[in-house]
Design an enzyme around this catalytic site. Structure first.
Site, PDB file in Angstrom:
ATOM      1  CB  THR A  74     105.171  24.095 122.523  1.00 60.03           C
ATOM      2  OG1 THR A  74     103.883  24.141 121.905  1.00 60.03           O
ATOM      3  CG2 THR A  74     106.008  25.272 122.095  1.00 60.03           C
ATOM      4  NE  ARG A 123     104.580  28.393 129.380  1.00 59.99           N
ATOM      5  CZ  ARG A 123     103.301  28.606 129.008  1.00 59.99           C
ATOM      6  NH1 ARG A 123     102.299  28.157 129.741  1.00 59.99           N
ATOM      7  NH2 ARG A 123     103.040  29.264 127.905  1.00 59.99           N
TER       8      ARG A 123
END
Ligand code: DSN
Length: 420
Positions: A229, A238
């Protein structure tokens, strides 16, 4: 207040007030959840940009809509920068976050029913590594290996080899969300090569530490595919990133689009591009080094004060405190007590935990966010003392109020980037 925020404030004071409240919470408390961080102001600028208006299904040069001259340039920069910092041959920057990122890898490389050998969830593995409650756990067959908590979390590679020969997985997965050590990727690769299995590393938690070169890079051991991520130790927006050998691009890209997702969130992709540029700067290596030094200081401080840590320490940015063994309280009680002094943590299962996930035996802590603010090893030692005192007497209201004031005072010396 900037012009956009002023408009929000006027039109929707309820949402504006909630955002202001969250700004205050982030500024006044110590963030110890190891997967959280404060992103760069430059990334916040991309997230709030007009890129959110644009559909861009497809890939640069092969889109399904017109008007892509700027989105193509952004995605190409993001891909090239990601490949450079991770020494990867190919990057897909479109996964919306960690779960779709890993789903795309499974669907790209496996058929339903295929076997994956992955780390036991209570030993540090992640929900997306085949938890029975996840769709992935239903579609594919996940077999498990464990660590040896009493031997500093070592992996028994002879045992792993025997297991690989017994279950013959199509994919060997290593990666974690609560394992406080580094992996020997070369040893995983040797085991997988024995039966020709694919090698997949999910480095979501440590992506920034790998990019900075302060933790091992799975590609150095010849791994097939690596995911991370972008919002944890990398400090980005994100999002998810899939990195792989060039030869695997034709499996990975169609698995993301059109296999799983529609239009990529181009404001996030632009934020990821900025993040990767930041990660290539020398200052990022200093930051990553400080994350590790702070984690060592926090772990040492906690153990000196009498806390029991899973694997008795850490080699990365996180640690798991066994709160039952240390203080006779479960992880939920510990998390709530620390919330009251302004230190945010999360309840966490420990290896082979006999307790349920919502009342587990421990808490998980990490140092990326407080290091972003500039907190030091001395601060970690003070925080360790405050935490242990609180967990020893979670109902001492006077002591809790005093410590909460001390936490707020510490936080005032370290502004949060992007707030204020
Ligand atoms: N929620 C992230 C973590 O805390 O590890 C990953 O899903």
């Amino acid at each position: 207040m900037d012009a956009y925020r002023q408009k929000l404030h006027s039109f929707d004071p309820d949402i504006d007030a909630a955002i202001a409240g969250e700004e205050g919470r982030q500024a006044d408390g110590v963030e110890m959840i190891p997967s959280e961080n404060y992103t760069y102001p430059e990334v916040l600028a991309t997230l709030g940009s007009v890129l959110t208006n644009k559909y861009a299904e497809g890939y640069p040069g092969r889109r399904y809509y017109g008007g892509q001259e700027y989105t193509d340039a952004i995605e190409n920069l993001a891909r090239d920068r990601a490949c450079a910092i991770f020494r990867a041959e190919h990057a897909n920057v479109q996964p919306l976050s960690g779960s779709p990122m890993n789903q795309a890898v499974y669907f790209g490389f496996l058929e339903p029913g295929d076997t994956v050998l992955a780390m036991d969830l209570s030993h540090g593995g992640h929900l997306t590594h085949g938890a029975p409650v996840s769709h992935m756990g239903k579609v594919f067959k996940f077999e498990r290996y464990k660590s040896e908590p009493s031997q500093n979390g070592a992996i028994d590679f002879d045992g792993l080899m025997a297991r690989v020969k017994a279950v013959r997985p199509k994919m060997v997965l290593c990666g974690y969300s609560s394992y406080p050590r580094d992996y020997d990727y070369a040893a995983f690769k040797r085991v997988a090569d024995e039966i020709g299995a694919l090698t997949f590393a999910d480095i979501s938690h440590i992506g920034g530490l790998v990019a900075a070169g302060v933790m091992r890079n799975p590609f150095d051991a010849g791994f097939d595919v690596v995911t991370t991520t972008t919002h944890k130790s990398l400090r980005g927006p994100r999002g998810g990133l899939i990195l792989c050998k060039k030869a695997h691009a034709k499996k990975v890209d169609p698995a993301v689009f059109p296999g799983l997702q529609g239009g990529p969130h181009m404001n996030n992709v632009a934020g990821a591009a900025v993040t990767f540029k930041k990660a290539a700067e020398p200052a990022f290596k200093d930051y990553a080094t400080a994350i590790l030094a702070n984690a060592k200081a926090l772990a040492a401080g906690l153990m000196t004060e009498g806390a029991k840590l899973v694997t008795d320490g850490t080699d990365n940015h996180l640690m798991v405190v066994d709160t039952i063994a240390s203080f006779g309280i479960d992880g939920r009680t510990a998390e709530q007590a620390l919330d009251r002094i302004g230190i945010t943590t999360n309840k966490q299962v420990i290896p082979d935990d006999p307790r349920p996930p919502l009342r587990p035996s421990g808490i998980r802590l990490g140092t990326p966010a407080c290091t972003t603010r500039g907190m030091t090893a001395d601060d970690m030692r003070r925080i360790a003392r405050w935490m242990v005192d609180t967990l020893r007497a979670p109902k001492d209201d006077a002591a809790i109020a005093k410590r909460h004031a001390e936490v707020r005072e510490l936080c005032r010396s370290y502004p949060v980037p992007g707030i204020g």
